[in-house]
Design an enzyme around this catalytic site. Structure first.
Site, short mmCIF file in Angstrom:
data_model
loop_
_atom_site.label_atom_id
_atom_site.label_comp_id
_atom_site.label_asym_id
_atom_site.label_seq_id
_atom_site.Cartn_x
_atom_site.Cartn_y
_atom_site.Cartn_z
N GLN A 122 -36.92 83.31 11.49
CA GLN A 122 -38.19 83.52 10.80
C GLN A 122 -39.10 84.44 11.61
OE1 GLN A 122 -38.36 78.89 10.22
NE2 GLN A 122 -40.12 79.70 9.13
N PHE A 163 -37.03 76.39 6.80
CA PHE A 163 -37.97 75.25 6.73
C PHE A 163 -38.77 75.06 8.00
CE2 PHE A 163 -34.17 74.04 4.12
CZ PHE A 163 -34.74 74.29 2.89
N GLU A 190 -38.30 79.11 13.14
CA GLU A 190 -39.52 79.80 13.55
C GLU A 190 -39.46 80.08 15.05
OE1 GLU A 190 -43.30 78.06 12.39
OE2 GLU A 190 -44.38 79.44 13.69
N ARG A 198 -52.30 71.06 13.97
CA ARG A 198 -52.33 70.97 12.51
C ARG A 198 -52.40 69.51 12.06
NH1 ARG A 198 -51.92 74.23 7.82
NH2 ARG A 198 -51.68 76.17 8.96
N ARG A 239 -41.70 72.46 7.73
CA ARG A 239 -42.53 72.46 6.52
C ARG A 239 -43.70 71.46 6.58
NH1 ARG A 239 -39.22 72.86 0.88
NH2 ARG A 239 -40.54 74.41 -0.11
N PHE A 264 -45.72 71.35 9.23
CA PHE A 264 -46.11 71.69 10.61
C PHE A 264 -47.09 70.67 11.21
CE2 PHE A 264 -47.79 74.81 13.81
CZ PHE A 264 -46.62 75.40 14.21
N THR A 322 -53.17 78.59 12.31
CA THR A 322 -54.37 78.13 13.02
C THR A 322 -54.54 78.87 14.34
OG1 THR A 322 -53.13 76.31 13.97
CG2 THR A 322 -54.30 75.87 11.92
N ALA A 375 -46.10 79.02 8.13
CA ALA A 375 -47.43 78.55 7.75
C ALA A 375 -47.75 78.89 6.30
CB ALA A 375 -48.51 79.11 8.70
N GLU A 432 -45.43 75.24 1.93
CA GLU A 432 -45.51 73.91 2.53
C GLU A 432 -46.23 72.85 1.70
OE1 GLU A 432 -47.13 75.94 6.04
OE2 GLU A 432 -45.96 74.54 7.23
MO1 MOS Z 1 -43.26 76.79 9.04
S1 MOS Z 1 -43.14 74.77 9.40
O1 MOS Z 1 -44.88 77.06 9.53
O2 MOS Z 1 -42.14 77.63 9.96
#
Ligand code: MOS
Length: 758
Positions: free
Chosen positions: A190, A221, A225, A303, A335, A337, A433, A502, A706
């Protein structure tokens, strides 16, 4: 429709492991720690290297650059040096002609460990002072004073399990060395730029030598990331050392063992209400099970703190979070976060308060919904609030009262089956954020035949972001979507990509795409004015691939215009940059405006339990969701349905189990259960909230990835509601997931209680 779908159904879509790798590509496997905490005493790879086809073994010592992959905190090595801190921690990379030979060599490696004591429980880590980073507190008002004025106070503990991402495509990468020390990396990530940055650091080269390319992911998901990165850096390391292309793709067992999951949380809460049922005060302490390294844990904890009050206005709040360092794989983005954990705790607190007051939870929920102009406890003013609007619309559309009455009648008629229902209101903040991440770029080319190619920072992972980008480009130019292609995400074409995460992928990259298209469009209009000998380019419009002057059609088509612009040496390419305006957050006081906007919605879920067996079914999910003005309703419904089922799975049947030595026992699909066709809700009805606008989303749309996940929370309380039909007893402390076994235990415990009292 999502134009990838036809390829998916036909099996034509390419994923990383399907690429035709260059001839001579080698295969790497990861040798990982069998212990949750141990010292590496000795490593001997002589036998491994003797296996036929084995080309090399690489450890931390073979890293030419810096052995450091930490993102927020620099606390994570790519390959362990002296100490391993979780089962599955990478120690070495073994490369061979085939993955089979590499795996055989892995079995032949001889590593001597000295085991050390391991901690897997967050509260135990907290007691021992094992923290990833200092605790964080968000607060507003004065909870102590407020509790003194409360009529009802409920306190309790909540324990929430983690969740395995189970993306269909496991982690992997293919690294191809080029001339002059360059490296092209195909990665299932990602975060293409994170892969580029970390690989450069590992190899000790500048970022401009690394090109990262992403076609699409078979799901992520959040699991790709931060944790898509190491495998790419490992493939690059092996490719760099061997001067050969290297592919590294985890199999399912390796992926489940080595990668982090959604964070388990344990929490203590205290909630206070006045005689009107208004929530006056809320205090909560979160113990986040962060795993062995920071990964994204600090941002995820934050978060949780941002979503501590859920969909409600609470004037006095104090929330503290601890990032507890345990000997588990570093837990990571998933998902929502951290938002889902925070929301589950406030819903648990409301449930307990309702029980104490002898009212239904939804009476308290409804009374305390966020209103226009309220302030979130982190200082942001709530604007364009649709919390009550979605509730009222759901109440009307799905006739809550009738539903509750039908459940009552059903329960009166049945002793072996009981039904329950719960409502989940949703408020979810949209923006990273970490404010700096809210940026994106687009590079748009119009070719001489009128076809268009768009490159952005967005990664397609099944969520349909490419289709949405095609839509906004087509709308902006007013040409057919068929003329528009989205290209791979590539760090050479679009630099400094924020993760596609996000829920912001379509927002940020869609907005950047609109800006780039507008720039080309304005050049084309000027050119059209010139060839039509018209003074004012403002009077030119392109509508459905035709040039109009003051609303009158001309003979000039899109193709003609583009082609003639080319011969007049008009620039048909544009790069544009978008940054979400007006975001700020002051971490000295934890106040500010971290979100561009919020997404709202309300769901009601009905469940049936089997009183003898403890099994259950989710009968129905009814949702009114605030999509803004949807760019693509079919994609958005798909995202909503998928998210809610994933949310239900998290709190019901998906149970991660480790033994005391920190070894994952639920390490395959036979022991870790996700919702399948049979356990998924029988019915999911999604209604679009009417009249919602959003100036921050492309074409007034709202982010979708999300938020709907958190509707799944209603499934937990619906099942609990059904249990309460059987018994007046519910456990003081709530534990998730509420598996069939836990339901049965709750039912039998209540039986025991009844016998005891008789
Ligand atoms: Mo998503 S949980 O912000 O990669």
């Amino acid at each position: 429709m999502n134009y990838d779908v036809i390829k998916h159904v036909r099996g034509e879509s390419l994923f990383l492991d399907d690429y035709d790798a260059p001839a001579g590509t080698l295969h790497a496997v990861v040798l990982d720690s069998p212990f949750a905490h141990a010292e590496i005493v000795k490593m001997n790879f002589d036998k491994a290297l003797n296996i036929n086809g084995v080309k090399g073994v690489f450890t931390a010592e073979d890293i030419p650059g810096e052995n450091q992959i930490g993102n927020i905190i620099q606390d994570e090595t790519l390959l362990a040096e002296k100490i391993v801190e979780y089962v599955g921690e990478p120690i070495a990379i073994i490369v061979a002609d085939t993955p089979e030979a590499a795996r055989e060599a892995r079995n032949a490696a001889e590593i001597e460990f000295r085991q050390l004591p391991a901690v897997t429980d967050a509260r135990e880590a907290y007691e021992k002072g094992l923290l990833i980073a200092p605790p964080v507190t968000f607060s507003s008002g004065n909870t102590e004073d407020a509790f003194a004025h409360c009529e009802t106070i409920a306190e309790g503990r909540v324990d929430i399990g983690g969740q395995e991402h189970l993306y269909l495509e496991t982690q992997g990468a293919l690294a191809i060395p080029g001339e002059s020390g360059t490296m092209k990396i195909y990665s299932s990530t990602q975060s293409p730029t994170a892969v580029q940055r970390v690989s450069a650091k590992i190899l000790g080269v500048e970022m401009n030598k690394i090109e990262v390319d992403v076609l699409r992911l078979g799901g992520a998901f959040g699991g790709k990331e931060d944790q898509g990165t190491p495998w790419a850096a490992m493939a690059a390391l092996a490719a760099y050392n061997l001067r050969k292309p290297v592919k590294l793709v985890l199999n399912r067992a390796e992926d489940m063992r080595m990668t982090g999951k959604r964070h388990p949380y344990s929490a203590d809460y205290k909630i206070g209400l006045n005689s009107e049922g208004e929530i006056l005060a809320y205090e909560v302490t979160y113990y986040q099970n962060s795993g062995a390294c920071a990964d994204l844990s600090p941002a995820i904890l934050e978060r949780t703190l941002f979503h501590t009050t859920g969909s409600y206005f609470i004037p006095n709040v104090k929330a503290t979070g601890y990032m507890c360092k345990t000997n588990l794989p570093p837990n990571t983005a998933f998902r929502g976060f951290g938002g889902p954990q925070g929301m589950f705790v406030i819903e648990s607190a409301i449930y307990k308060a309702a029980e104490k007051l002898g009212v239904r939870a939804h009476e308290i929920q409804k009374k305390n919904l966020l209103k226009e102009g309220d302030y979130f406890y982190y200082g942001q003013k709530a604007e364009r609030v649709n919390a009550e609007k979605t509730w009222t619309e759901a109440e009307k559309e799905f006739d809550f009262e009738k539903k509750f009455n039908e459940i009552k009648e059903f329960n009166a008629r049945n002793t072996l089956l009981k039904k329950g229902a719960a409502i989940m209101p949703l408020t979810f903040g949209i923006s990273f954020t970490s404010s700096f991440l809210n940026q994106a770029s687009a590079l748009v080319h119009v070719y001489t035949d009128g076809s268009v190619a768009v490159s952005t920072a967005a990664v397609e992972m099944g969520q349909g972001v490419n289709e949405k980008i095609r839509s906004v480009a087509a709308k902006t130019f007013s040409i057919s979507k068929d003329k528009i292609r989205t290209e791979t995400t590539n760090t050479t074409r679009v630099a400094n990509t924020s993760p596609t995460a996000a829920s912001t992928g379509a927002d940020l990259n869609g907005n950047a795409t609109i800006l780039a298209c507008k720039e080309i469009l304005s050049r084309l209009k000027k050119h059209a004015a010139k060839i039509l000998s018209i003074e004012n380019a403002e009077s030119i419009e392109i509508i459905d691939e035709k040039v109009y002057v003051n609303g009158e059609p001309t003979e000039i088509t899109w193709e003609k215009l583009v082609n003639s612009a080319y011969f007049e040496r008009v620039n048909l390419s544009a790069h544009a940059f978008y940054a979400t305006p007006d975001l700020h957050f002051d971490r000295n006081v934890n106040k500010g405006k971290p979100f561009a906007y919020h997404v709202y919605g309300t769901a009601i879920i009905v469940a049936t339990i089997d009183v003898l067996r403890g099994t259950y079914e989710i009968d129905e999910v009814d949702i009114v969701h605030d999509f803004g003005k949807s760019i693509n309703p079919i994609i958005d419904i798909g995202q909503t349905e998928g998210a809610v089922v994933q949310g239900i799975g998290w709190l019901t049947i998906e149970e991660l189990v480790q033994n005391e030595e920190g070894k994952l026992l639920s390490n395959s699909l036979s022991t870790y259960k996700i919702p399948d066709l049979y356990s998924a809700p029988k019915n999911i009805n999604v209604k679009f909230l009417e009249e919602s606008e959003n100036p921050f989303g492309p074409l007034q749309s709202k982010a979708i990835g999300e938020p709907p996940f958190m509707y799944g929370i209603a499934a937990y309380f619906a099942i609990l509601d059904a249990i309460r039909e059987v018994t007046a007893y519910t456990p003081t402390n709530l534990i998730a997931p509420l598996t069939h076994e836990r339901v049965l235990t709750a039912l039998t415990e209540s039986e025991n209680k009844r016998y005891e009292s008789e």
